[in-house]
Design an enzyme around this catalytic site. Sequence first.
Site, PDB file in Angstrom:
ATOM      1  N   GLY A 287       0.816  -1.205   0.000  1.00 44.16           N
ATOM      2  CA  GLY A 287       0.000   0.000   0.000  1.00 44.16           C
ATOM      3  C   GLY A 287       0.851   1.257   0.000  1.00 44.16           C
ATOM      4  O   GLY A 287       1.930   1.301  -0.588  1.00 44.16           O
ATOM      5  N   SER A 288       0.400   2.274   0.703  1.00 44.77           N
ATOM      6  CA  SER A 288       1.008   3.597   0.574  1.00 44.77           C
ATOM      7  C   SER A 288       2.411   3.708   1.142  1.00 44.77           C
ATOM      8  O   SER A 288       3.112   4.687   0.849  1.00 44.77           O
ATOM      9  CB  SER A 288       0.103   4.653   1.210  1.00 44.77           C
ATOM     10  OG  SER A 288      -1.089   4.782   0.448  1.00 44.77           O
ATOM     11  N   THR A 289       2.870   2.761   1.961  1.00 40.32           N
ATOM     12  CA  THR A 289       4.269   2.835   2.398  1.00 40.32           C
ATOM     13  C   THR A 289       5.204   2.718   1.199  1.00 40.32           C
ATOM     14  O   THR A 289       6.338   3.195   1.239  1.00 40.32           O
ATOM     15  CB  THR A 289       4.599   1.721   3.416  1.00 40.32           C
ATOM     16  OG1 THR A 289       4.258   0.456   2.861  1.00 40.32           O
ATOM     17  CG2 THR A 289       3.859   1.929   4.715  1.00 40.32           C
ATOM     18  N   PHE A 290       4.715   2.117   0.112  1.00 43.56           N
ATOM     19  CA  PHE A 290       5.539   1.980  -1.085  1.00 43.56           C
ATOM     20  C   PHE A 290       5.736   3.314  -1.795  1.00 43.56           C
ATOM     21  O   PHE A 290       6.595   3.424  -2.675  1.00 43.56           O
ATOM     22  CB  PHE A 290       4.913   0.955  -2.044  1.00 43.56           C
ATOM     23  CG  PHE A 290       5.901  -0.079  -2.512  1.00 43.56           C
ATOM     24  CD1 PHE A 290       6.466  -0.979  -1.626  1.00 43.56           C
ATOM     25  CD2 PHE A 290       6.289  -0.142  -3.840  1.00 43.56           C
ATOM     26  CE1 PHE A 290       7.382  -1.923  -2.054  1.00 43.56           C
ATOM     27  CE2 PHE A 290       7.209  -1.079  -4.282  1.00 43.56           C
ATOM     28  CZ  PHE A 290       7.760  -1.978  -3.381  1.00 43.56           C
ATOM     29  N   LYS A 291       4.936   4.312  -1.414  1.00 44.83           N
ATOM     30  CA  LYS A 291       5.131   5.639  -1.995  1.00 44.83           C
ATOM     31  C   LYS A 291       6.461   6.247  -1.557  1.00 44.83           C
ATOM     32  O   LYS A 291       6.937   7.208  -2.176  1.00 44.83           O
ATOM     33  CB  LYS A 291       3.960   6.548  -1.612  1.00 44.83           C
ATOM     34  CG  LYS A 291       2.657   6.138  -2.306  1.00 44.83           C
ATOM     35  CD  LYS A 291       1.453   6.864  -1.749  1.00 44.83           C
ATOM     36  CE  LYS A 291       0.178   6.336  -2.417  1.00 44.83           C
ATOM     37  NZ  LYS A 291      -1.050   6.809  -1.761  1.00 44.83           N
TER      38      LYS A 291
END
Length: 589
Positions: A287-291
């Site tokens: 999810g958004s931690t990959f941003k």
Amino acid sequence: MTDGPQGYEPIGHAYAAPPVAKPRSSLSVAMEQSRNRLMVTAAVVTLAFTAISGKLVASTMLRDPVEPRAHRAADASGTPVGRADITDRNGNLLATSLATASLYADPKIVIDPKEAAKKLVSALPELEYKELLEKLSGDKRFVWVKRNLSPRQQAQVHRLGIPGVYFEREERRFYPAAKLTSHVVGFTGVDNRGLAGMEQSFNKRLTTDPRPVRLSLDLRLQHILRKEVAASVEEFRAIGAAAMIFDVNTGEVLAMVSLPDFDPHDPTGLDAETLFNRNTLGVYEMGSTFKIFNTALSLESGKVRPTDMFDTIHPISIGRFTIRDFHPEHRPLSAAEIFEVSSNIGSVRMMLQAGGVPAQRAFMARMGFLRPTPLELPENGWPLVPNPWREINAMTISFGHGISVSPMHTVAAAASVINGGVMHPPTLLKREPGTEIPSERVMSQQTSETMRRLFRLVVAEGTAKAANVPGYVVGGKTGTADKQKGRSYARNARMSSFVGAFPMHNPKYVVYVMLDEPKATAKTYGYATGGWVAAPAVGRIIKQIGPLLGVQPVDENSPEIRSAVDINSNGTIPPRGSAVASVPNPGRH
């Protein structure tokens, strides 16, 4: 006086004739012969018994045994152990070996199998009477009754005095920390061979070198991490969790917890979910931690600056898919604010501007996402990556879907993003002072410094305010990903996480928490996203471990700290002494 005749003895002035021997009788001759024969026979018998005794000693004491020996079973405490200890970085025991007594029988010598089985079951109720009776009634000369008895059990059996039942000295593994380090240390089988964790990875080393294996774990940090993560699992009724504390400058894993955990003394019969290490073996869409990595890629490309503006008003359609934002801002956003508010649409547009598929794939390979981590555990998962890697895949990967990696991948890569751009391979072994630390530059110092500011922005003004701990300059990134079940995503089953780091003006540690399928509560206003369920846990952990790690609290508003970590939402770095400008949004996730 002249000498007399030869053989005569002088008596006064005369000589006496020598005595004449009397003839021997036949009886005396026979007795003499019998005496000689007895002496010879006795000597032969003595030699024979000496030879037999020597062979018995050689066969029972000097040769390597094939089966246990009864005469060695009297005292288990005198047996030297053969498997080295495992300790934490401070020398606290995590695994050690103790000599124990194991019970076996020779059915041929057991006089009454039924009576023997009945007595043994009375002393050892965990034994099955029918199974034991079958063993004691068989034709074998050796059967195990029970391995690794406690001293009390050994005494109880010894008092029974059953013929044909003996003790054999063996070695059993004990884990003083019990379930606290179960997924890292692992466990051994009944034969004392490593079957999981570091016990398996270092089985040869542990059995050939008596020196302890010193892990990078700190038992104090491990306790704090497990306590806080377990509390979050209970509060949000999650089905499991993964958590780590990581040294960004050495690559050492200082604490690692996977829930549910287990008692390594008795791992048999446990379901696969309990034995599963979510930190290393599990691979998930993050999810958004990959941003974190999408933003670092964009900045490192030189084609995106923190101040660049992107259209996040219009959703992106590709084929039958439409990419939207969880909480749309309905306005253009800078690259910095896209990271702050966690915009999916903005992340896709940044990736495309940075170079698209080729640039993304190359960067992900550099960050280690296309292969297992080099961590020493045997439970080490392979990432799931798209093949072929199309534009639609690149789009979803930019916001953390379409690629699955382990939490260990995520933590090690995130550390390299904020430590100056250097990847240190993660390790569970303590790095001794003065030893060379493996390293590989994966991005520029400038990109890393900008990412530190963005980490801090998320905690100070963005989706992770609950992780803030005054004095420790916390930064990080939240993440929430719907879980894939079958060919579709389940809307009410998610992985919620937070990658935290501190202190952001001089990063030293990453603290990671991920909850598996947390449930919203009234306290979280119906949300179960990373900012609501994982970020608070990271904040509580940092507050407790900071002093133990020697991190001194600072004045976060001092000019020195502000100049090192501040960035405005529009991507500009504020002049020394000025405040950060941001756009408030209470709905961010």
